[in-house]
Design a protein around this motif. Structure first.
Motif, PDB file in Angstrom:
ATOM      1  N   GLU A 180      -4.879   1.940   0.267  1.00 32.73           N
ATOM      2  CA  GLU A 180      -4.397   1.038  -0.778  1.00 32.73           C
ATOM      3  C   GLU A 180      -3.221   0.181  -0.314  1.00 32.73           C
ATOM      4  O   GLU A 180      -3.192  -1.017  -0.564  1.00 32.73           O
ATOM      5  CB  GLU A 180      -4.024   1.845  -2.024  1.00 32.73           C
ATOM      6  N   ASP A 206      -4.526  -2.104   2.755  1.00 36.59           N
ATOM      7  CA  ASP A 206      -5.773  -2.837   2.548  1.00 36.59           C
ATOM      8  C   ASP A 206      -6.806  -2.526   3.641  1.00 36.59           C
ATOM      9  O   ASP A 206      -7.413  -3.420   4.224  1.00 36.59           O
ATOM     10  CB  ASP A 206      -5.496  -4.351   2.478  1.00 36.59           C
ATOM     11  N   HIS A 255      -8.935  -3.985  -3.725  1.00 37.67           N
ATOM     12  CA  HIS A 255      -8.660  -2.832  -4.577  1.00 37.67           C
ATOM     13  C   HIS A 255      -9.936  -2.052  -4.857  1.00 37.67           C
ATOM     14  O   HIS A 255     -10.382  -1.937  -5.980  1.00 37.67           O
ATOM     15  CB  HIS A 255      -7.960  -3.248  -5.870  1.00 37.67           C
TER      16      HIS A 255
END
Length: 90
Positions: free
Chosen positions: A58, A61, A80
């Motif tokens: 998270e 990325d 996400h």
């Protein structure tokens, strides 16, 4: 997780860290883990925890599948991905 898999994960961690031009200490701080813990993940001397893999994915990325298995693209598509209901074998 066998020794070779931990080593390969560590190589991918180092690759991302180098691209971000961060030290191991800075990366540990960024990920809210002690830098020695991060260093041990990167050197393959410690098995990566699932919660770390999710937070890493998270914050940086990076796709978990790429991080763990080296499969698929490195970057998350949408920025996400949902990890809900996903089993991660680490």
């Amino acid at each position: 997780m066998d020794t070779e898999q931990k080593k390969q994960i560590g190589e991918r961690l180092a690759l991302v860290r180098a691209a971000k031009r961060m030290s191991q200490k800075a990366m540990g701080e960024h990920l809210s883990v002690p830098w020695r813990t991060y260093q041990n993940y990167e050197t393959g001397s410690r098995e990566m925890q699932v919660d770390f893999a999710v937070a890493y994915s998270e914050k940086l990325d990076v796709r978990i599948e790429w991080l763990v298995n080296g499969t698929g693209g490195q970057r998350r598509q949408s920025g996400h991905d949902s990890h809900e209901g996903m089993l991660v074998r680490i």
